[in-house]
Enzyme design. Structure first.
Site, PDB file in Angstrom:
ATOM      1  N   SER A 103       0.811  -1.204   0.000  1.00  0.00           N
ATOM      2  CA  SER A 103       0.000   0.000   0.000  1.00  0.00           C
ATOM      3  C   SER A 103       0.853   1.266   0.000  1.00  0.00           C
ATOM      4  CB  SER A 103      -0.963  -0.041   1.196  1.00  0.00           C
ATOM      5  OG  SER A 103      -1.921   0.972   1.111  1.00  0.00           O
ATOM      6  N   ASP A 242      -2.507   6.345  -3.460  1.00  0.00           N
ATOM      7  CA  ASP A 242      -1.345   5.689  -2.859  1.00  0.00           C
ATOM      8  C   ASP A 242      -0.879   4.556  -3.776  1.00  0.00           C
ATOM      9  OD1 ASP A 242      -3.371   3.855  -2.382  1.00  0.00           O
ATOM     10  OD2 ASP A 242      -2.626   3.286  -0.410  1.00  0.00           O
ATOM     11  N   ASP A 244      -1.194   1.361  -4.065  1.00  0.00           N
ATOM     12  CA  ASP A 244      -2.102   0.360  -4.644  1.00  0.00           C
ATOM     13  C   ASP A 244      -3.461   0.948  -4.975  1.00  0.00           C
ATOM     14  OD1 ASP A 244      -2.900   0.597  -1.977  1.00  0.00           O
ATOM     15  OD2 ASP A 244      -3.506  -1.499  -1.816  1.00  0.00           O
ATOM     16  N   ASP A 246      -5.915   2.271  -3.311  1.00  0.00           N
ATOM     17  CA  ASP A 246      -7.143   2.051  -2.541  1.00  0.00           C
ATOM     18  C   ASP A 246      -7.441   3.218  -1.605  1.00  0.00           C
ATOM     19  OD1 ASP A 246      -5.219   1.614  -0.587  1.00  0.00           O
ATOM     20  OD2 ASP A 246      -6.066  -0.283   0.118  1.00  0.00           O
TER      21      ASP A 246
END
Length: 447
Positions: A103, A242, A244, A246
């Site tokens: 992440s 960010d 990834d 999400d």
């Protein structure tokens, strides 16, 4: 049995350092394969996506070996946002989806998180069962039943179309200049494409991943680069994702930031006015600012708080039948559109509000006045538990006594990094600084 390997968002750590080793990933893939292949009579498949970290190749290969060794077929998506993995797990009728990502963490970290066939993150109980299998002898499939691996070339295109469908069909982004910061991460292709296809004048930032620069001086945790781009290009708005994709932060035309709390306040207000906010309830975590709670109360709306982690937000939303939730950190969950936090889709909803209301980002981004909040992180070493120290407990008790009736204190270990997070809120900023400083000093002394 308490989970030992899984944290608040899967397994995470520094690549090639326990627990995030190739050996662990191979065994974890085999354990998860055994868990999801309990019905031996049917064919089984897993979809695997990743962000742009260099170690992603290693973990992708190891997980593939683990899953195929138990007879599961593997569909490889390549670099793709986490919410796309959740979506494709459902649409491709997979038994399980896997995202390889840490992440917002630095490039040297990586992680592995799982989605069930319904596109939702696994429950604590499911993760505990996988850990139990992992701790034992994992029986491989017979040679004729070994699984196959195949690359899927159109995963990004499927997600692009899904993302666009969440944007009102009668609207376009013509004339809107948008900076999008993809954090050199998983959305570096899809986010600019979606915005361009909807008509925006797109200024991409953080779209040159090299395996080592994900989240480095860019993205939702370092929005300064995007803020400078917004101002220098005279953009109308900035969207910061960010690694990834999400989570999201929004920048107005002046480069000023709106966090997840402000976005949730905006969406909750608008949805409630349109009769779309189920039970007039918003779900957020214990980290969300008291100002959000006061704001919603004044509007007659309810706030339900959960433990930190978007998976716990989603669990509460599903249990209560609610459709909007998220985190201050920028995870925004809209169950009418998806099953997990989706930074791009949340950004699109903000742009839709700009177009529909004919208002600037600066007019929309600030719904409520925050209660002064201070958050400090203290790193601790392996095997240490500073919160168990008597001196730390004493400092926490003293701080809570000082804040009684005036604010709140929250101390917790991060579920994704070896950090103790010390957060306090109080209208008296001098007291706030003093209280946090005393607790942080006690925690540091115990490390």
């Amino acid at each position: 049995m308490a989970r030992k390997l899984f944290g608040t968002d899967g397994v995470r750590g520094t690549a090639n350092t326990a627990p995030m080793t190739a050996e662990m990933a191979l065994r974890l893939g085999a354990a998860a394969g055994r868990y999801f292949r309990r019905d031996q009579s049917a064919a089984h498949r897993v979809v695997i996506g990743k962000d742009t970290r260099l170690s992603g190749y290693m973990f992708e290969t190891a997980l593939t070996a683990g899953f195929t060794s138990t007879g599961m077929n593997v569909l490889l998506l390549g670099p793709i946002p986490t919410p796309a993995v959740a979506l494709l797990t459902q649409s491709m009728r997979a038994d399980v989806g896997v995202m390889i990502s840490a992440s917002h963490n630095p490039a040297d970290d990586n992680g592995i998180k799982f989605f069930g066939p319904d596109g939702y993150k696994l429950s604590d109980a499911a993760e505990e069962e996988i850990e139990e299998i992992l701790a034992g002898d994992i029986r491989p499939a017979q040679a004729p039943n070994i699984g196959r691996a195949k690359r899927i070339d159109d995963g990004l295109g499927r997600y692009i179309e899904r993302a666009k469908r969440t944007f009102p069909a009668h609207l376009r982004l013509d004339g809107l200049k948008v900076v999008v910061d993809c954090a050199n991460g998983a959305a570096y292709k899809v986010a600019p494409a979606v915005l361009w296809e909807l008509g925006a004048d797109v200024i991409p930032v953080g779209v040159s991943p090299n395996g080592r620069n994900i989240n480095r001086d860019c993205g939702s945790t370092a929005p300064q680069t995007a803020a400078e781009a917004v101002v220098s290009h005279g953009a109308d708005v900035g969207i910061c994702l960010d690694g990834d994709a999400d989570r999201v932060m929004i920048l107005d035309e002046n480069g000023e930031l709106a966090d997840g709390d402000q976005l949730m306040a905006l969406f909750a207000t608008r949805w409630a006015a349109q009769g779309l906010l189920r039970d007039n309830t918003l779900v957020a975590t214990v980290m969300s600012n008291l100002g959000l709670e006061y704001y919603l109360n004044d509007l007659g709306l309810k706030l339900v708080r959960t433990a930190v982690g978007d998976r716990y937000v989603v669990e509460a939303m599903r249990k209560g039948g609610w459709n909007l939730g998220g985190e201050q950190s920028g995870h925004i969950v809209m169950l009418d559109h998806g099953t997990t936090g989706d930074g791009l889709m949340a950004g699109l909803q903000f742009l839709a509000e700009m177009v529909q209301q004919g208002r600037s980002a600066s007019e929309l981004k600030h719904s409520f006045t925050t209660v002064p909040q201070r958050l400090e992180n203290v790193r601790f070493g392996a095997g240490q538990d500073p919160l168990a120290a008597a001196s730390v407990k004493s400092a926490i008790a003293a701080a809570e006594a000082q804040l009684s009736g005036k604010g709140r204190l929250l101390i917790r270990k991060s579920g994704t990094e070896p950090l103790v997070r010390v957060m306090a809120e109080c209208e008296d900023e001098a007291m706030l600084t003093s209280v946090v400083g005393e607790v942080v000093a006690a925690v540091e002394a115990a490390c």
